[in-house]
Design a protein around this motif. Structure first.
Motif, PDB file in Angstrom:
ATOM      1  N   LEU A  42      33.714  30.494  40.657  1.00  0.00           N
ATOM      2  CA  LEU A  42      34.098  29.139  41.050  1.00  0.00           C
ATOM      3  C   LEU A  42      34.476  28.295  39.836  1.00  0.00           C
ATOM      4  O   LEU A  42      35.318  27.402  39.924  1.00  0.00           O
ATOM      5  CB  LEU A  42      32.955  28.462  41.810  1.00  0.00           C
ATOM      6  CG  LEU A  42      32.726  28.921  43.254  1.00  0.00           C
ATOM      7  CD1 LEU A  42      31.476  28.287  43.817  1.00  0.00           C
ATOM      8  CD2 LEU A  42      33.926  28.593  44.131  1.00  0.00           C
ATOM      9  N   GLY A  43      33.864  28.587  38.705  1.00  0.00           N
ATOM     10  CA  GLY A  43      34.135  27.803  37.506  1.00  0.00           C
ATOM     11  C   GLY A  43      35.428  28.173  36.811  1.00  0.00           C
ATOM     12  O   GLY A  43      35.833  27.488  35.866  1.00  0.00           O
ATOM     13  N   HIS A  44      36.078  29.249  37.256  1.00  0.00           N
ATOM     14  CA  HIS A  44      37.287  29.701  36.571  1.00  0.00           C
ATOM     15  C   HIS A  44      38.530  29.729  37.459  1.00  0.00           C
ATOM     16  O   HIS A  44      39.635  29.943  36.956  1.00  0.00           O
ATOM     17  CB  HIS A  44      37.065  31.111  36.003  1.00  0.00           C
ATOM     18  CG  HIS A  44      36.046  31.176  34.914  1.00  0.00           C
ATOM     19  ND1 HIS A  44      34.699  31.350  35.162  1.00  0.00           N
ATOM     20  CD2 HIS A  44      36.171  31.062  33.564  1.00  0.00           C
ATOM     21  CE1 HIS A  44      34.029  31.366  34.023  1.00  0.00           C
ATOM     22  NE2 HIS A  44      34.898  31.192  33.035  1.00  0.00           N
ATOM     23  N   LEU A  45      38.377  29.511  38.752  1.00  0.00           N
ATOM     24  CA  LEU A  45      39.517  29.574  39.662  1.00  0.00           C
ATOM     25  C   LEU A  45      40.185  28.216  39.790  1.00  0.00           C
ATOM     26  O   LEU A  45      39.510  27.191  39.959  1.00  0.00           O
ATOM     27  CB  LEU A  45      39.063  30.057  41.039  1.00  0.00           C
ATOM     28  CG  LEU A  45      38.562  31.497  41.113  1.00  0.00           C
ATOM     29  CD1 LEU A  45      37.961  31.782  42.483  1.00  0.00           C
ATOM     30  CD2 LEU A  45      39.680  32.470  40.811  1.00  0.00           C
ATOM     31  N   GLU A  46      41.504  28.213  39.712  1.00  0.00           N
ATOM     32  CA  GLU A  46      42.239  26.957  39.836  1.00  0.00           C
ATOM     33  C   GLU A  46      43.644  27.235  40.345  1.00  0.00           C
ATOM     34  O   GLU A  46      44.275  28.219  39.955  1.00  0.00           O
ATOM     35  CB  GLU A  46      42.309  26.251  38.483  1.00  0.00           C
ATOM     36  CG  GLU A  46      42.955  24.860  38.547  1.00  0.00           C
ATOM     37  CD  GLU A  46      42.878  24.113  37.229  1.00  0.00           C
ATOM     38  OE1 GLU A  46      43.453  23.016  37.140  1.00  0.00           O
ATOM     39  OE2 GLU A  46      42.247  24.628  36.292  1.00  0.00           O
ATOM     40  N   GLY A  47      44.132  26.373  41.225  1.00  0.00           N
ATOM     41  CA  GLY A  47      45.506  26.462  41.709  1.00  0.00           C
ATOM     42  C   GLY A  47      45.818  27.793  42.360  1.00  0.00           C
ATOM     43  O   GLY A  47      45.124  28.247  43.277  1.00  0.00           O
ATOM     44  N   GLU A  48      46.881  28.466  41.871  1.00  0.00           N
ATOM     45  CA  GLU A  48      47.351  29.711  42.477  1.00  0.00           C
ATOM     46  C   GLU A  48      46.373  30.865  42.306  1.00  0.00           C
ATOM     47  O   GLU A  48      46.534  31.905  42.952  1.00  0.00           O
ATOM     48  CB  GLU A  48      48.710  30.089  41.888  1.00  0.00           C
ATOM     49  CG  GLU A  48      49.832  29.132  42.276  1.00  0.00           C
ATOM     50  CD  GLU A  48      51.192  29.641  41.861  1.00  0.00           C
ATOM     51  OE1 GLU A  48      51.258  30.678  41.175  1.00  0.00           O
ATOM     52  OE2 GLU A  48      52.199  29.000  42.234  1.00  0.00           O
ATOM     53  N   ASP A  49      45.374  30.700  41.429  1.00  0.00           N
ATOM     54  CA  ASP A  49      44.350  31.750  41.296  1.00  0.00           C
ATOM     55  C   ASP A  49      43.653  32.012  42.627  1.00  0.00           C
ATOM     56  O   ASP A  49      43.105  33.098  42.855  1.00  0.00           O
ATOM     57  CB  ASP A  49      43.301  31.346  40.250  1.00  0.00           C
ATOM     58  CG  ASP A  49      43.891  31.217  38.853  1.00  0.00           C
ATOM     59  OD1 ASP A  49      44.975  31.783  38.617  1.00  0.00           O
ATOM     60  OD2 ASP A  49      43.282  30.545  38.007  1.00  0.00           O
ATOM     61  N   TRP A  50      43.661  31.011  43.512  1.00  0.00           N
ATOM     62  CA  TRP A  50      42.965  31.134  44.795  1.00  0.00           C
ATOM     63  C   TRP A  50      43.748  31.950  45.822  1.00  0.00           C
ATOM     64  O   TRP A  50      43.173  32.442  46.800  1.00  0.00           O
ATOM     65  CB  TRP A  50      42.698  29.743  45.384  1.00  0.00           C
ATOM     66  CG  TRP A  50      41.504  29.053  44.801  1.00  0.00           C
ATOM     67  CD1 TRP A  50      41.499  28.036  43.893  1.00  0.00           C
ATOM     68  CD2 TRP A  50      40.131  29.314  45.099  1.00  0.00           C
ATOM     69  NE1 TRP A  50      40.216  27.663  43.602  1.00  0.00           N
ATOM     70  CE2 TRP A  50      39.354  28.425  44.330  1.00  0.00           C
ATOM     71  CE3 TRP A  50      39.485  30.224  45.942  1.00  0.00           C
ATOM     72  CZ2 TRP A  50      37.965  28.414  44.387  1.00  0.00           C
ATOM     73  CZ3 TRP A  50      38.107  30.215  46.000  1.00  0.00           C
ATOM     74  CH2 TRP A  50      37.359  29.335  45.233  1.00  0.00           C
ATOM     75  N   LEU A  51      45.052  32.083  45.638  1.00  0.00           N
ATOM     76  CA  LEU A  51      45.893  32.669  46.682  1.00  0.00           C
ATOM     77  C   LEU A  51      45.481  34.077  47.106  1.00  0.00           C
ATOM     78  O   LEU A  51      45.481  34.387  48.310  1.00  0.00           O
ATOM     79  CB  LEU A  51      47.363  32.654  46.230  1.00  0.00           C
ATOM     80  CG  LEU A  51      47.966  31.256  46.057  1.00  0.00           C
ATOM     81  CD1 LEU A  51      49.415  31.353  45.596  1.00  0.00           C
ATOM     82  CD2 LEU A  51      47.874  30.461  47.351  1.00  0.00           C
ATOM     83  N   PRO A  52      45.123  34.982  46.171  1.00  0.00           N
ATOM     84  CA  PRO A  52      44.689  36.314  46.635  1.00  0.00           C
ATOM     85  C   PRO A  52      43.471  36.262  47.537  1.00  0.00           C
ATOM     86  O   PRO A  52      43.335  37.073  48.461  1.00  0.00           O
ATOM     87  CB  PRO A  52      44.371  37.057  45.329  1.00  0.00           C
ATOM     88  CG  PRO A  52      45.145  36.336  44.278  1.00  0.00           C
ATOM     89  CD  PRO A  52      45.171  34.902  44.706  1.00  0.00           C
ATOM     90  N   TYR A  53      42.574  35.291  47.311  1.00  0.00           N
ATOM     91  CA  TYR A  53      41.353  35.203  48.108  1.00  0.00           C
ATOM     92  C   TYR A  53      41.638  34.701  49.519  1.00  0.00           C
ATOM     93  O   TYR A  53      40.905  35.021  50.458  1.00  0.00           O
ATOM     94  CB  TYR A  53      40.331  34.301  47.410  1.00  0.00           C
ATOM     95  CG  TYR A  53      39.844  34.877  46.106  1.00  0.00           C
ATOM     96  CD1 TYR A  53      38.995  35.977  46.078  1.00  0.00           C
ATOM     97  CD2 TYR A  53      40.251  34.345  44.883  1.00  0.00           C
ATOM     98  CE1 TYR A  53      38.558  36.529  44.885  1.00  0.00           C
ATOM     99  CE2 TYR A  53      39.816  34.885  43.687  1.00  0.00           C
ATOM    100  CZ  TYR A  53      38.974  35.976  43.691  1.00  0.00           C
ATOM    101  OH  TYR A  53      38.548  36.524  42.512  1.00  0.00           O
ATOM    102  N   VAL A  54      42.716  33.905  49.678  1.00  0.00           N
ATOM    103  CA  VAL A  54      43.112  33.468  51.021  1.00  0.00           C
ATOM    104  C   VAL A  54      43.450  34.685  51.866  1.00  0.00           C
ATOM    105  O   VAL A  54      43.017  34.819  53.017  1.00  0.00           O
ATOM    106  CB  VAL A  54      44.308  32.501  50.956  1.00  0.00           C
ATOM    107  CG1 VAL A  54      44.773  32.135  52.360  1.00  0.00           C
ATOM    108  CG2 VAL A  54      43.944  31.248  50.177  1.00  0.00           C
ATOM    109  N   GLU A  55      44.224  35.622  51.298  1.00  0.00           N
ATOM    110  CA  GLU A  55      44.607  36.842  52.020  1.00  0.00           C
ATOM    111  C   GLU A  55      43.387  37.692  52.331  1.00  0.00           C
ATOM    112  O   GLU A  55      43.254  38.228  53.437  1.00  0.00           O
ATOM    113  CB  GLU A  55      45.607  37.633  51.175  1.00  0.00           C
ATOM    114  CG  GLU A  55      45.961  39.002  51.730  1.00  0.00           C
ATOM    115  CD  GLU A  55      46.759  38.925  53.003  1.00  0.00           C
ATOM    116  OE1 GLU A  55      46.908  39.966  53.669  1.00  0.00           O
ATOM    117  OE2 GLU A  55      47.217  37.824  53.362  1.00  0.00           O
ATOM    118  N   ILE A  56      42.475  37.822  51.363  1.00  0.00           N
ATOM    119  CA  ILE A  56      41.261  38.614  51.590  1.00  0.00           C
ATOM    120  C   ILE A  56      40.433  37.996  52.711  1.00  0.00           C
ATOM    121  O   ILE A  56      39.900  38.689  53.577  1.00  0.00           O
ATOM    122  CB  ILE A  56      40.439  38.713  50.290  1.00  0.00           C
ATOM    123  CG1 ILE A  56      41.199  39.530  49.237  1.00  0.00           C
ATOM    124  CG2 ILE A  56      39.071  39.359  50.556  1.00  0.00           C
ATOM    125  CD1 ILE A  56      40.552  39.525  47.876  1.00  0.00           C
TER     126      ILE A  56
END
Length: 339
Positions: free
Chosen positions: A109-123
């Motif tokens: 949580l402390g390192h994710l920002e912006g587009e870094d989140w996109l793969p997790y949306v798919e998961i």
């Protein structure tokens, strides 16, 4: 109390509350998978039961945590040679596994920002629906060839601009899902006889990629134009990019616009082909084809056939409603007037 989970997803581009929830859920699911590789099987299974993840018992996961732990007690050998008489072994495993999972999620949580989140949306979406990332169950698609590009295409929009009877420009927009870790680009054939000058390649990187030439191993082999991504993709990660192909053979007559599926397939309704004909050179007839031999695709359908497209003032398009299979071709064919 949920602020520590809600706040980090605020940087997710154009994210609805639902998308942000999928992102957090995807992060938890992904970290459970990683924790499972370093803990004992009982701790991993306790996490799966707690979050109701596969493999699911035949009767489905029970509503309460205690009841799900009772289901785990029925798994032979998971908690010793004998069936546990209470949920105490599961509670102990849960305490240790939860601590590891919480630390792992907090660290990410402390390192994710912006587009870094996109793969997790798919998961997250995949975990909710029980389908693999990228959409489409394996049963819907044929096996790709050994050399197929490791991507699944969710959307492909091909726009072709004709000059007289030649396809002068072909702009392709692709939304893909990586089917392996470390994917860094997409290859398109660029012709032969390349001398090493990038400007000679009839391919242009328009958006979210850059052009890199990959010469063939032997003289005379086709030159590949690699559309290099801005970053390496993870398995299941989405990515969008746009390229253009230019046709310098202005005296070559085209009789069809074709898309060869050289990857893992296109999602149902994901492929659309659009053609803008030269106003001074309109075809006599136009139709779409799918998975046909060359001799079949050139055969003009009978009047009233639903595959016929209205040429009208020179703009035609077709969206292929079904899945586009690997190792097949889909396109739009046309018949020119006899001179």
């Amino acid at each position: 109390m949920l602020g520590c989970l809600v706040a980090p997803t605020a940087s997710l581009p154009s994210a609805s509350p639902e998308t942000r929830a999928f992102a957090v859920w995807g992060l938890v699911v992904d970290e459970i998978g990683k924790v499972g590789s370093v803990v004992e099987p009982r701790e991993h299974f306790v996490l799966l039961a707690a979050f109701r993840l596969p493999p699911v018992p035949d009767s489905g996961w029970a509503p309460t945590l205690g009841e799900r732990f009772g289901q785990l007690a029925e798994v032979r050998g998971l908690f010793g040679a004998r069936k546990p008489l209470s949920n105490t072994p599961m509670n102990k495993a849960w305490a240790g596994a939860l601590e590891m999972l919480a630390a792992a999620v907090a660290g990410r949580l402390g390192h994710l920002e912006g587009e870094d989140w996109l793969p997790y949306v798919e998961i997250g979406r995949s975990a909710m629906t029980g389908t693999p990332p990228g959409g489409g169950s394996p049963e819907e698609f044929r096996a790709p060839s050994e050399g197929a590009q490791p991507v699944f295409v969710e959307r492909m929009l091909v726009t072709v601009v004709m000059h007289r009877r030649t396809a002068l420009r072909r702009i392709t927009e692709r939304d893909i899902v990586a089917r392996k870790d470390g994917l860094d680009g997409y290859d398109v054939q660029a012709g032969t006889g390349w001398s090493g000058n990038l400007t000679e390649l009839p391919v242009v990187a328009l958006w979210n990629c850059r052009l890199v030439a990959v010469p063939g191993e032997d003289p005379g082999d086709p030159v590949l134009a690699r559309l290099r991504f801005r970053r390496k993709l993870r398995l299941g990660e989405r990515y969008a990019f746009v390229s253009e192909a230019l046709d310098w053979k202005l005296d070559e007559v085209r009789r069809w616009i074709s898309v060869e599926v050289d990857h893992h397939g296109v999602a149902p309704g994901g492929l659309t082909i659009r053609v803008k004909f030269d106003e001074a050179c309109l075809p006599a007839a136009c139709w779409w084809y799918a998975e046909q031999l060359e001799v079949e695709r050139l055969r003009r359908p009978a009047p009233g056939d639903p595959r016929l497209l209205d040429v009208g003032d020179g703009f035609v398009q077709h969206t292929f409603e079904g899945s586009c299979q690997p190792r097949e071709e889909y396109g739009i064919a046309f018949r020119w007037p006899q001179r």
